[in-house]
Design an enzyme around this catalytic site. Structure first.
Site, PDB file in Angstrom:
ATOM      1  CB  CYS A 119      -0.882  -0.005   1.249  1.00  0.00           C
ATOM      2  SG  CYS A 119      -2.229   1.171   1.114  1.00  0.00           S
ATOM      3  CG  ASP A 166      -4.377  -0.831   9.918  1.00  0.00           C
ATOM      4  OD1 ASP A 166      -3.338  -1.244  10.469  1.00  0.00           O
ATOM      5  OD2 ASP A 166      -4.409   0.183   9.191  1.00  0.00           O
TER       6      ASP A 166
HETATM    7  O1  LIG Z   1      -0.801   4.810   4.451  1.00  0.00           O
HETATM    8  C1  LIG Z   1      -1.329   5.917   4.628  1.00  0.00           C
HETATM    9  O2  LIG Z   1      -0.707   6.978   4.492  1.00  0.00           O
HETATM   10  C2  LIG Z   1      -2.763   5.986   5.036  1.00  0.00           C
HETATM   11  C3  LIG Z   1      -3.337   7.227   5.204  1.00  0.00           C
HETATM   12  C4  LIG Z   1      -4.657   7.325   5.600  1.00  0.00           C
HETATM   13  C5  LIG Z   1      -5.395   6.196   5.828  1.00  0.00           C
HETATM   14  C6  LIG Z   1      -4.839   4.945   5.669  1.00  0.00           C
HETATM   15  C7  LIG Z   1      -3.524   4.820   5.268  1.00  0.00           C
HETATM   16  N1  LIG Z   1      -2.951   3.572   5.108  1.00  0.00           N
HETATM   17  C8  LIG Z   1      -3.739   2.393   5.225  1.00  0.00           C
HETATM   18  C9  LIG Z   1      -3.125   1.106   4.840  1.00  0.00           C
HETATM   19  O3  LIG Z   1      -3.738   0.301   4.148  1.00  0.00           O
HETATM   20  C10 LIG Z   1      -1.810   0.719   5.436  1.00  0.00           C
HETATM   21  O4  LIG Z   1      -1.191  -0.168   4.565  1.00  0.00           O
HETATM   22  C11 LIG Z   1      -2.124   0.017   6.760  1.00  0.00           C
HETATM   23  O5  LIG Z   1      -2.650   0.947   7.660  1.00  0.00           O
HETATM   24  C12 LIG Z   1      -0.852  -0.586   7.357  1.00  0.00           C
HETATM   25  O6  LIG Z   1       0.098   0.398   7.527  1.00  0.00           O
HETATM   26  P1  LIG Z   1       1.491   0.029   8.195  1.00  0.00           P
HETATM   27  O7  LIG Z   1       1.249  -0.304   9.615  1.00  0.00           O
HETATM   28  O8  LIG Z   1       2.311   1.257   8.019  1.00  0.00           O
HETATM   29  O9  LIG Z   1       2.053  -1.133   7.437  1.00  0.00           O
END
Ligand SMILES: O=C(O)c1ccccc1NCC(=O)[C@H](O)[C@H](O)COP(=O)(O)O
Length: 212
Positions: free
Chosen positions: A8, A131
């Protein structure tokens, strides 16, 4: 069976190519102005064209208005829409009908009670993403690199597929899959060298670890 992988918050051709070459099934593009991963419609359309036919394109939005979502669908033609805000089950159902795309509803999990909302969302979404809840004071509702207690998902019995997310990386994704038996995993900051800067080597390592 090897889990499906979504990377993502991609924003460059080089990291998109690394993701596709390493075998991810989904690529996520973020439409949220405050995020370091935010893309304009024009930029997302270019990247989506490059990914088309090789991985499913997921448009990530946060409590977006109809007009913004219509514009994303019109410009980017995502295969799926991920709703990462406080969208109600009714809103998920309405957007599914309006946009004509599969809906992934992200739910923030910190404790067992957070799972109470799952049945209502599983009845209207095509997939649930679990999440971590954002830390207090966090600027973003996702992409914070925070994990939750995966054991909370151990007894899960859902009528739709689910995706595990939150604080995953090449080093812990194997254990996360062992505990949750998730059919799909998602990562953002765990494959970055700085906020919003994806690292091709970490992407490849994550996909290898998830699929091995
Ligand atoms: O990634 C972002 O900037 C974001 C911004 C606003 C809402 C959601 C967002 N990300 C969501 C995702 O799908 C991420 O991949 C997920 O939260 C996991 O993130 P991480 O813990 O950093 O791998």
């Amino acid at each position: 069976m090897a889990p499906l992988v979504k990377i993502c918050g991609l924003s460059t051709e080089a990291t998109l190519d690394a993701t596709l070459e390493a075998g991810a099934e989904r690529v996520g593009f973020v439409f949220f102005a405050r995020s370091p991963r935010h893309l304009t419609l024009e930029r997302a359309a270019v990247l989506a064209r490059r990914a088309r036919g090789r991985a499913a394109v997921v448009a990530l939005t946060v409590d977006a208005e109809d007009a913004a979502l219509d514009a994303i669908v019109g410009a980017v033609a995502p295969d799926m829409v991920q709703l990462h805000g406080r969208e109600t089950p009714e809103r998920v159902a309405a957007l599914r009908a309006r946009l004509g795309r599969p809906m992934v509803k992200a739910l923030g999990i910190a404790c067992a009670a957070d799972l109470d909302a799952v049945p209502a969302y599983a009845a209207v979404a095509d997939e649930i993403m679990f999440d971590a809840k954002p830390p207090k004071g966090a600027a973003l509702p996702g992409g914070n690199g925070v994990a939750f207690d995966w054991r909370l998902l151990a007894a899960l019995d859902l009528p739709v597929p689910f995706m595990l997310s939150g604080g995953l990386g090449p080093r812990n994704v194997g254990e996360a899959l062992r505990v949750t038996r998730a059919p799909a995993v998602d990562v953002s900051s765990g494959v970055e060298s700085a906020p919003g800067v994806k690292d091709p080597d970490l992407i490849a390592a994550f996909i290898r670890a998830a699929k091995s």
